[in-house]
Design a protein around this motif. Structure first.
Motif, mmCIF file in Angstrom:
data_model
loop_
_atom_site.group_PDB
_atom_site.id
_atom_site.type_symbol
_atom_site.label_atom_id
_atom_site.label_comp_id
_atom_site.label_asym_id
_atom_site.label_seq_id
_atom_site.Cartn_x
_atom_site.Cartn_y
_atom_site.Cartn_z
ATOM 1 N N LEU A 1 39.895 32.350 45.298
ATOM 2 C CA LEU A 1 41.222 32.148 44.738
ATOM 3 C C LEU A 1 41.384 30.738 44.188
ATOM 4 O O LEU A 1 42.059 30.527 43.175
ATOM 5 C CB LEU A 1 42.274 32.454 45.794
ATOM 6 C CG LEU A 1 42.319 33.935 46.195
ATOM 7 C CD1 LEU A 1 43.120 34.134 47.461
ATOM 8 C CD2 LEU A 1 42.878 34.774 45.066
ATOM 9 N N ALA A 2 40.759 29.781 44.821
ATOM 10 C CA ALA A 2 40.801 28.414 44.299
ATOM 11 C C ALA A 2 40.158 28.333 42.929
ATOM 12 O O ALA A 2 40.595 27.554 42.065
ATOM 13 C CB ALA A 2 40.107 27.462 45.270
ATOM 14 N N GLU A 3 39.134 29.145 42.702
ATOM 15 C CA GLU A 3 38.489 29.178 41.393
ATOM 16 C C GLU A 3 39.430 29.671 40.298
ATOM 17 O O GLU A 3 39.223 29.390 39.119
ATOM 18 C CB GLU A 3 37.248 30.074 41.448
ATOM 19 C CG GLU A 3 36.119 29.512 42.306
ATOM 20 C CD GLU A 3 34.962 30.484 42.451
ATOM 21 O OE1 GLU A 3 35.034 31.582 41.859
ATOM 22 O OE2 GLU A 3 33.992 30.145 43.160
ATOM 23 N N LEU A 4 40.463 30.392 40.679
ATOM 24 C CA LEU A 4 41.452 30.879 39.716
ATOM 25 C C LEU A 4 42.530 29.839 39.444
ATOM 26 O O LEU A 4 43.422 30.069 38.632
ATOM 27 C CB LEU A 4 42.120 32.152 40.254
ATOM 28 C CG LEU A 4 41.208 33.326 40.598
ATOM 29 C CD1 LEU A 4 42.028 34.461 41.206
ATOM 30 C CD2 LEU A 4 40.453 33.801 39.375
ATOM 31 N N GLY A 5 42.465 28.716 40.125
ATOM 32 C CA GLY A 5 43.470 27.676 39.966
ATOM 33 C C GLY A 5 44.518 27.672 41.057
ATOM 34 O O GLY A 5 45.386 26.804 41.086
ATOM 35 N N LEU A 6 44.443 28.621 41.980
ATOM 36 C CA LEU A 6 45.397 28.706 43.092
ATOM 37 C C LEU A 6 44.814 27.957 44.292
ATOM 38 O O LEU A 6 44.388 28.548 45.282
ATOM 39 C CB LEU A 6 45.687 30.168 43.421
ATOM 40 C CG LEU A 6 46.285 30.975 42.264
ATOM 41 C CD1 LEU A 6 46.287 32.473 42.586
ATOM 42 C CD2 LEU A 6 47.696 30.513 41.943
ATOM 43 N N ALA A 7 44.818 26.656 44.170
ATOM 44 C CA ALA A 7 44.100 25.816 45.127
ATOM 45 C C ALA A 7 44.845 25.623 46.439
ATOM 46 O O ALA A 7 44.240 25.278 47.460
ATOM 47 C CB ALA A 7 43.816 24.453 44.496
#
Length: 270
Positions: free
Chosen positions: A49-55
């Motif tokens: 999910l962090a890779e999607l920008g939802l860090a």
């Protein structure tokens, strides 16, 4: 700052991670509230999910059941995760959105579904649902809640309150999610602040609107026997800052879908 907030009962975040990725890529939410994640905290897919920008991620989950999470592009601070009915279930999570100007507290709820029989004496699950809604109202009415400032309440509340929130008001009156007692209980929760149903601010109450379609339907789109179970409310001071709503109906037709679809709110936080 226009912030895009979405809520979605994902019905297992690990099983439907490809759908989360698809949704985030297409609709670019800044904050995504998930319910029924069915995932203990230690197994939540933070990295992907962090890779999607939802860090920024906060979770409150358990193995195989229930569970809520908030994923964000903007910093968030965990405020609380309340067990309102002392069941041990993971049904609530609150975070503060650390936006540059206005920083509302965001409450993410997953209200019990209530089973199939709308009788609290014959069906313990329905009794639990009513008890949970009562506990939710009492908790939100506490004087100290007013000290939190602006608030947003969202999630799968598992009640379709308006006649136009179900495919047939007459036929659904004795079906769990639209019975008069459930509607009364949810109305009492809404009046606790009072809260503004901002979805219906943009989509008139006279218009049919659904966010859930049963897996039992052979062709959910053709029969279109839906219910609006997923809600976004704001405290009154945020009402005029809401800029638009979208219900992503097409997500119900994605591969291996949830039976719920995302609901999106655009809101100006300054």
């Amino acid at each position: 700052m226009i912030l895009r907030l979405a809520t979605w009962n994902i019905n297992s975040v690990r099983l439907r991670l490809p759908l989360v990725k698809q949704f985030v890529a297409a609709y670019r939410p800044d904050v995504l509230c998930l319910q029924e994640t069915k995932c203990p905290n230690e197994l939540f897919p933070h990295g992907e999910l962090a890779e999607l920008g939802l860090a920024y991620v906060e979770t409150h989950g358990e193995k195989g059941y229930n569970g809520v999470a908030v994923l964000s592009r903007v910093p968030i601070a965990r405020v609380m995760a309340e067990d309102l009915d002392a069941s041990g279930h993971t049904r609530h999570l609150a975070v503060r959105l650390e936006a540059p100007a206005i920083q509302p507290v965001l409450h993410n709820f997953y209200v019990p579904a209530g089973g199939d029989i709308p009788d609290p004496e014959a069906n313990p699950k329905f009794r639990q649902k009513l008890d949970y809604l009562q506990a939710m109202r009492r908790w939100l009415e506490r004087p100290e809640m007013a000290d939190n400032g602006p608030m947003i309440l969202t999630g799968d509340l598992n009640v379709a309150p308006l006649e136009t929130d179900v495919w047939s008001h007459k036929q659904m009156l004795k079906v769990v999610s639209h019975t008069p007692i459930e509607v009364d209980h949810l109305t009492a929760v809404q009046e606790s602040r009072p809260w503004v149903d901002v979805v219906r601010r943009f989509i008139p109450p006279e218009e049919k609107l659904y966010t859930w379609w049963s897996y039992r339907a052979r062709d959910w789109r053709a029969s279109d026997r839906g219910r609006r179970l997923d809600h976004i409310w704001t405290s009154p001071e945020l009402e005029e800052r809401t800029k638009g709503i979208e219900v992503v109906k097409d997500a119900r037709g994605w591969e291996k879908p949830s039976d719920h679809v995302p609901v999106i709110l655009d809101i100006d936080l300054g």
